[in-house]
Structure formats: structure tokens, C-alpha cells
Design an enzyme around this catalytic site. Structure first.
Site, PDB file in Angstrom:
ATOM      1  N   LYS A   9      -7.131  -0.486  -3.598  1.00 43.11           N
ATOM      2  CA  LYS A   9      -7.550  -1.893  -3.524  1.00 43.11           C
ATOM      3  C   LYS A   9      -6.348  -2.829  -3.384  1.00 43.11           C
ATOM      4  O   LYS A   9      -6.339  -3.707  -2.526  1.00 43.11           O
ATOM      5  CB  LYS A   9      -8.351  -2.290  -4.777  1.00 43.11           C
ATOM      6  CG  LYS A   9      -9.612  -1.473  -4.978  1.00 43.11           C
ATOM      7  CD  LYS A   9     -10.395  -1.939  -6.194  1.00 43.11           C
ATOM      8  CE  LYS A   9      -9.636  -1.853  -7.507  1.00 43.11           C
ATOM      9  NZ  LYS A   9      -9.288  -0.464  -7.917  1.00 43.11           N
ATOM     10  N   ARG A  84     -15.662  -6.729 -12.224  1.00 37.98           N
ATOM     11  CA  ARG A  84     -15.707  -5.355 -12.695  1.00 37.98           C
ATOM     12  C   ARG A  84     -16.938  -5.082 -13.550  1.00 37.98           C
ATOM     13  O   ARG A  84     -17.109  -3.954 -14.008  1.00 37.98           O
ATOM     14  CB  ARG A  84     -14.459  -5.069 -13.540  1.00 37.98           C
ATOM     15  CG  ARG A  84     -13.351  -4.330 -12.793  1.00 37.98           C
ATOM     16  CD  ARG A  84     -12.184  -4.159 -13.750  1.00 37.98           C
ATOM     17  NE  ARG A  84     -11.347  -3.033 -13.446  1.00 37.98           N
ATOM     18  CZ  ARG A  84     -10.186  -3.116 -12.773  1.00 37.98           C
ATOM     19  NH1 ARG A  84      -9.779  -4.267 -12.307  1.00 37.98           N
ATOM     20  NH2 ARG A  84      -9.460  -2.043 -12.578  1.00 37.98           N
ATOM     21  N   ARG A 123       1.782   6.774  -8.651  1.00 36.80           N
ATOM     22  CA  ARG A 123       1.979   5.365  -8.283  1.00 36.80           C
ATOM     23  C   ARG A 123       3.239   4.789  -8.932  1.00 36.80           C
ATOM     24  O   ARG A 123       3.489   5.001 -10.112  1.00 36.80           O
ATOM     25  CB  ARG A 123       0.773   4.534  -8.715  1.00 36.80           C
ATOM     26  CG  ARG A 123       1.031   3.021  -8.560  1.00 36.80           C
ATOM     27  CD  ARG A 123      -0.218   2.213  -8.504  1.00 36.80           C
ATOM     28  NE  ARG A 123      -1.000   2.252  -9.735  1.00 36.80           N
ATOM     29  CZ  ARG A 123      -2.193   1.657  -9.861  1.00 36.80           C
ATOM     30  NH1 ARG A 123      -2.717   0.996  -8.835  1.00 36.80           N
ATOM     31  NH2 ARG A 123      -2.846   1.735 -10.998  1.00 36.80           N
ATOM     32  N   ARG A 149       3.424   2.401 -14.394  1.00 35.53           N
ATOM     33  CA  ARG A 149       2.564   1.694 -15.337  1.00 35.53           C
ATOM     34  C   ARG A 149       2.177   2.567 -16.519  1.00 35.53           C
ATOM     35  O   ARG A 149       1.847   3.731 -16.364  1.00 35.53           O
ATOM     36  CB  ARG A 149       1.302   1.192 -14.617  1.00 35.53           C
ATOM     37  CG  ARG A 149       1.520  -0.147 -13.931  1.00 35.53           C
ATOM     38  CD  ARG A 149       0.385  -0.495 -13.016  1.00 35.53           C
ATOM     39  NE  ARG A 149      -0.927  -0.393 -13.646  1.00 35.53           N
ATOM     40  CZ  ARG A 149      -2.047  -0.725 -13.021  1.00 35.53           C
ATOM     41  NH1 ARG A 149      -2.013  -1.171 -11.775  1.00 35.53           N
ATOM     42  NH2 ARG A 149      -3.199  -0.608 -13.644  1.00 35.53           N
TER      43      ARG A 149
END
Ligand code: ADP
Ligand code: ADP
Length: 206
Positions: A9, A84, A123, A149
Site C-alpha cells: 500500500k 481500517r 522491509r 520497524r
């Protein structure tokens, strides 16, 4: 942009925003920025975000409401990671009506859970530019100052996926019913996915 965590996204939202001169609004980025700066909002949400839960609707909706009224949204915005929940989706419809606007399209980027884990474990985000990389699929340049993260660890990824299936996935049918949903195969390569997304967005602007 609708889809599970790791669907792409953010990657696609940045491309669409740049191409059509739209604001890119990532609620996740806003929360992380507040956590980093230790603001009041950051303190309120840090435990939830770190655990992979969802921030309460009221807080999230207020934040988006504020953000959508900034100057850079005059030409429109790409919402990345919002709504969401069903309540967030209803609130968004109302909010946009108040602002004299509406949703043009809901690109749903579909990716299997097994792929999500692979994507999020690899990521990395550039601390300076916010660019999104993947160690294998979209390797960062040498020497980049990268962040992994805290919520991109396998345990937390599982919890985020569960939240997604319970609370966010029902929005697929919700937007389908409104005739706004466009399903896109998110397991193609990044440039193949973006070609499809751009084509579908373009079609709503013709
Ligand atoms: P989301 O915002 O949906 O969580 P991201 O855009 O941050 O997803 O992408 C998650 C990870 O997967 C990143 O490391 C990104 O580089 C990578 N990625 C995104 N799209 C693809 C794709 N089509 N194929 C392979 N990897 C991808
Ligand atoms: P990803 O796309 O990888 O799932 P995001 O950056 O969109 O991650 O979101 C990171 C975290 O921020 C979420 O796990 C959640 O804790 C919080 N968050 C982001 N957007 C929302 C939202 N619309 N409602 C509630 N919590 C949110």
C-alpha cells in the site's frame, strides 16, 4: 489503498500520489512520527502500535479529519492504511461529504498471508527520505541509513494479520457493495502492480 499489512500500500500510494499530484496520507507514518517525537499522541498510541493492535477509531478519525483539511489535499489525497474498521469507513464517508468530496476508487491490493510475512521481515525504510525498500525485492542503495520497524517482527506480524482479517478485511465487501472496489493482484512485481493501479486510477479521472 486497502490490503493486508505488507501488501504494498505504501509503495503504491507514493507512486500514485506523485503521478497525480495528490497528498499521501499514511496514518501509520503519522503515528510513528508522533511516537518518535514523543508527542502526547505518540505516548497515547505507542504501546498499541508496538503490539500490532489498532489505535482507537475516535483518535484515528480525528487525526485524518485534521489532515484532510490541509492545503496540500486541495487536489485530493491517497489514503494509505485508513480506514481500517467499519466505523472508520463510515466516518470517512461522512467526513468527505462535509468537505464536499467523495471516494473515487478503493484499490484493494491482494496478497496471501504467507507472502506478507516474507515482505515485512525484509522491509527496511530509509530514515531520512521515508522510502520503502525490501532486502530482496527492492534492495536499498549502499550506505542508506535504514530502519527495521519494531512491529515488523514475526510475532507482531501475526497479530497484525489477525487484526486485519477480523477488523479490516470486512471493508472489502463494504466497498464492493458501493461499487468502488478494484481488486489488484499484489503478488506481481512492484512495477507491474503500479502499472495496474495507475491505469485504474486514471480511469476514474477521465
Ligand atoms: P504496506 O504499506 O501495505 O504495509 P509496503 O509498501 O510497505 O506495504 O511494502 C511492504 C514490503 O514489501 C516492503 O519491503 C516493499 O519494498 C515490499 N514490496 C512492496 N510491493 C512489492 C511487490 N509487488 N513485490 C515484492 N515486494 C514488494
Ligand atoms: P502496515 O501497512 O505495514 O500494516 P501501517 O504503517 O499502515 O502498517 O500501520 C502501522 C500501525 O499503525 C498499525 O499496526 C496500527 O497500530 C496503527 N494504525 C495505522 N493506521 C491505523 C488505522 N487506520 N486505525 C488504527 N490503527 C492504525
Amino acid at each position: 489503498m486497502l490490503g493486508p499489512p505488507g501488501a504494498g500500500k505504501g509503495t503504491q500510494a507514493k507512486i500514485v500520489a506523485e503521478k497525480f499530484d495528490l497528498a499521501h496520507i499514511s496514518t501509520g507514518d503519522i503515528f510513528r512520527d508522533n511516537i518518535k517525537r514523543k508527542t502526547e499522541l505518540g505516548k497515547q498510541v505507542v504501546a498499541i502500535v508496538d503490539a500490532g493492535g489498532l489505535v482507537p477509531d475516535e483518535l484515528t478519525v480525528a487525526l485524518v479529519k485534521d489532515r484532510l483539511q490541509k492545503d496540500d489535499c486541495k487536489n485530493g489525497a491517497v489514503l494509505d492504511g485508513f480506514p481500517r474498521t467499519a466505523d472508520q469507513a463510515d466516518a470517512l464517508t461522512e467526513l468527505l461529504a462535509e468537505l464536499g468530496s467523495e471516494i473515487a476508487i478503493v484499490p484493494y491490493i491482494k496478497v496471501r498471508d504467507s507472502e506478507v510475512v516474507e515482505r515485512l521481515s525484509g522491509r527496511r525504510t530509509d530514515k531520512q527520505t521515508g522510502k520503502i525498500y525490501h532486502l530482496k525485492y527492492n534492495p536499498p542503495p549502499q550506505g542508506a541509513d535504514l530502519e527495521h520497524r519494531k512491529d515488523d517482527q514475526e510475532d507482531t506480524i501475526r497479530d497484525r494479520l489477525e487484526e486485519y482479517h477480523n477488523k479490516t478485511a470486512p471493508l472489502i465487501a463494504y466497498y464492493e457493495q458501493k461499487g468502488l472496489l478494484q481488486e489488484i493482484d499484489g503478488e506481481e512485481q512492484i512495477d507491474v502492480v503500479s502499472a495496474t493501479v495507475l491505469r485504474k486510477v486514471e480511469a476514474t479521472r477521465a
